[in-house]
Design an enzyme around this catalytic site. Structure first.
Site, mmCIF file in Angstrom:
data_model
loop_
_atom_site.group_PDB
_atom_site.id
_atom_site.type_symbol
_atom_site.label_atom_id
_atom_site.label_comp_id
_atom_site.label_asym_id
_atom_site.label_seq_id
_atom_site.Cartn_x
_atom_site.Cartn_y
_atom_site.Cartn_z
ATOM 1 N N HIS A 274 3.870 -8.086 -1.172
ATOM 2 C CA HIS A 274 2.577 -7.405 -1.186
ATOM 3 C C HIS A 274 1.747 -7.902 -2.377
ATOM 4 O O HIS A 274 0.572 -8.248 -2.223
ATOM 5 C CB HIS A 274 2.798 -5.888 -1.259
ATOM 6 C CG HIS A 274 1.571 -5.103 -1.591
ATOM 7 N ND1 HIS A 274 0.857 -4.414 -0.634
ATOM 8 C CD2 HIS A 274 0.923 -4.903 -2.762
ATOM 9 C CE1 HIS A 274 -0.175 -3.828 -1.220
ATOM 10 N NE2 HIS A 274 -0.162 -4.101 -2.506
ATOM 11 N N GLU A 275 2.394 -7.961 -3.548
ATOM 12 C CA GLU A 275 1.667 -8.415 -4.745
ATOM 13 C C GLU A 275 1.220 -9.869 -4.581
ATOM 14 O O GLU A 275 0.102 -10.228 -4.960
ATOM 15 C CB GLU A 275 2.530 -8.277 -5.997
ATOM 16 C CG GLU A 275 2.920 -6.838 -6.333
ATOM 17 C CD GLU A 275 1.732 -5.921 -6.564
ATOM 18 O OE1 GLU A 275 0.682 -6.410 -7.050
ATOM 19 O OE2 GLU A 275 1.823 -4.726 -6.234
ATOM 20 N N HIS A 278 -1.932 -10.274 -2.675
ATOM 21 C CA HIS A 278 -3.190 -10.103 -3.415
ATOM 22 C C HIS A 278 -3.711 -11.437 -3.957
ATOM 23 O O HIS A 278 -4.910 -11.674 -3.977
ATOM 24 C CB HIS A 278 -2.997 -9.131 -4.580
ATOM 25 C CG HIS A 278 -2.978 -7.685 -4.159
ATOM 26 N ND1 HIS A 278 -3.952 -7.132 -3.358
ATOM 27 C CD2 HIS A 278 -2.117 -6.681 -4.444
ATOM 28 C CE1 HIS A 278 -3.675 -5.840 -3.169
ATOM 29 N NE2 HIS A 278 -2.563 -5.550 -3.807
ATOM 30 N N GLU A 352 -5.662 -3.473 -0.247
ATOM 31 C CA GLU A 352 -4.293 -2.975 -0.116
ATOM 32 C C GLU A 352 -3.779 -3.133 1.308
ATOM 33 O O GLU A 352 -2.645 -3.556 1.527
ATOM 34 C CB GLU A 352 -4.197 -1.508 -0.549
ATOM 35 C CG GLU A 352 -4.394 -1.292 -2.042
ATOM 36 C CD GLU A 352 -3.483 -2.152 -2.900
ATOM 37 O OE1 GLU A 352 -2.304 -2.300 -2.549
ATOM 38 O OE2 GLU A 352 -3.969 -2.703 -3.906
ATOM 39 N N ASP A 356 -0.623 -5.451 2.364
ATOM 40 C CA ASP A 356 0.485 -4.896 3.152
ATOM 41 C C ASP A 356 0.729 -5.760 4.384
ATOM 42 O O ASP A 356 1.867 -6.097 4.716
ATOM 43 C CB ASP A 356 0.156 -3.465 3.624
ATOM 44 C CG ASP A 356 0.385 -2.427 2.535
ATOM 45 O OD1 ASP A 356 0.986 -2.780 1.498
ATOM 46 O OD2 ASP A 356 -0.039 -1.273 2.716
HETATM 47 ZN ZN LIG Z 1 -1.578 -3.740 -3.938
#
Ligand SMILES: [Zn+2]
Length: 411
Positions: A274-275, A278, A352, A356
């Site tokens: 997930h990170e 980004h 976000e 995800d």
């Molecule tokens: Zn996040």
């Protein structure tokens, strides 16, 4: 009748009233039934405890604001700023050191008044719900370290801005903007190596399944990074998290030791995926560009209000100065900042969902991602049913149940 004063008081009281309304709506929105998604993750008793935690924190927040808002208003109306200004001027120093003393005294005052509140939050509320691991020594050292950091970085930034506004005339805001962008970038680069180690210890992750799975995934995604680190977050709290710092090849992953304790390898890799999402989806660079643009906007508007007589009269000041202008401008800018924050949060919530989705489609274990999200919100006693207005105004992440729903829609 000073219109600046009317405006500033309206903003202070208005934002206080708005906050109280939103927080009360948020508490009223609590559902007694556990959402079906969380069956097996929460029992009735623990779910009730999580709601109690939210209520207690909320009331404490409201009480804090109920103390600080009238205190700030009284300080303005009773000429507190002018008193501090006279004190700072009594040293007969140049305008930059005088400005540093003026801002320093005000900042120190506000910091000192905040200490009992932060001590109560840590040693009473967090303690009661079993989160606190901060010792009194760590608590005091954290305060001293952050003051030192504030004095060094804040002092340097304040001096540079003052200097430009005093010496360079019309285009000062542009120079300040440029300087601030350089400082911001510099701090982002040095933060993981210089600033963060002041507060925590970072250990390279030990060899094993976790490390090799993370590295394998990063390699498959052609994701360059400096390494995976474990942070001793457990010295302050049992709450858990993970994050990335730095740029490009210097990126490093940081996992809280508390996170590693409680999650499976697949769940941890999902969190990291997930990170990484980004970065891959350019969220980091987008947020940075937006922050650069809004900094420019702020300096431009600020330049319009320097030494503004009406503004100084509102704060009962006998003499004008650039340094005090910088502080007073903060009060005028608050509503603009709030609007910008709303848009910022909106964008962040979209990011976000995208991150995800990235994690679920590249690591292909959406169930692990969902399990990680659930565990995280149970461990941190997050609010499962926040009020939509609260989400709209201040949530940088979508409510957990909506994130899970979005993930389920992907598979
Ligand atoms: Zn996040």
């Amino acid at each position: 009748m000073n219109y600046y004063l009317v405006f500033i008081l309206t903003i202070l009281i208005g934002s206080y009233v708005l906050e109280v309304i939103v927080e009360i709506l948020n508490i009223k929105n609590l559902k007694t039934d556990l959402p079906g998604e969380f069956a097996g993750y929460y029992d009735a008793e623990k779910y009730q405890k999580s709601q109690q935690y939210l209520k207690e924190n909320t009331w404490f927040g409201i009480i804090t604001e109920t103390v600080f808002t009238p205190l700030t208003i009284a300080f303005i109306l009773l000429g507190g700023f002018n008193y501090v200004d006279r004190l700072a001027r009594s040293f007969n120093l140049g305008s930059i050191p005088t400005g540093l003393i003026f801002a320093g005294i005000l900042l120190l005052l506000s910091q000192i008044i905040h200490i009992p509140f932060s001590a109560y939050a840590t040693f009473v509320i967090e303690e009661k719900y079993g989160f606190n691991r901060t010792t009194v020594k760590t608590f005091i050292m954290d305060i001293l370290k952050s003051w030192l950091l504030m004095a060094v970085i804040g002092g340097a930034v304040f001096s540079i801005v003052l200097w430009f506004f005093e010496k360079t005339g019309t285009w000062a805001w542009l120079y300040c903007w440029g300087a601030m962008v350089i400082i911001q970038l510099f701090l982002t680069f040095i933060a993981p190596v210089v600033i963060m180690p002041i507060f925590n210890k970072f250990y390279p992750l030990e060899e094993g399944e976790l490390k090799s799975t993370i590295e394998g995934y990063a390699r498959a995604q052609k994701f360059k990074m400096k390494g995976v680190f474990k942070m001793d977050a457990s010295k302050r709290s049992t709450k858990s998290n993970a994050f990335f710092t730095g740029f490009g090849k210097f990126r490093r992953i940081v996992l809280f030791d508390t996170l590693i304790e409680k999650h499976t390898v697949d769940e941890l890799v999902s969190v990291l995926a997930h990170e990484m999402g980004h970065y891959r989806k350019k969220h980091i660079i987008t947020s940075m560009l937006i922050s650069i643009l809004t900094t420019g906007l702020m300096f431009f508007i600020l330049s319009l209000f320097l030494n503004n007589q009406g503004l100084f009269a509102a704060f009962k000041m006998k003499s004008t100065s650039i340094y005090a202008s910088l502080l007073f401008f903060g009060f005028l800018y608050a509503p603009i900042e709030m609007v910008l924050a709303i848009f910022g949060n909106m964008l962040s919530r979209r990011h976000e969902y995208a991150a995800d989705a990235y994690a679920a489609t590249t690591y292909r274990k959406p169930e692990a991602m969902i399990a990680a999200l659930k565990k995280l919100s149970v461990d941190n006693l997050s609010n499962l049913t926040p009020h939509p207005l609260k989400v709209f105004l201040s949530y940088g992440h979508p409510p957990i149940l909506e994130r899970i729903k979005a993930l389920r829609n992907l598979c």
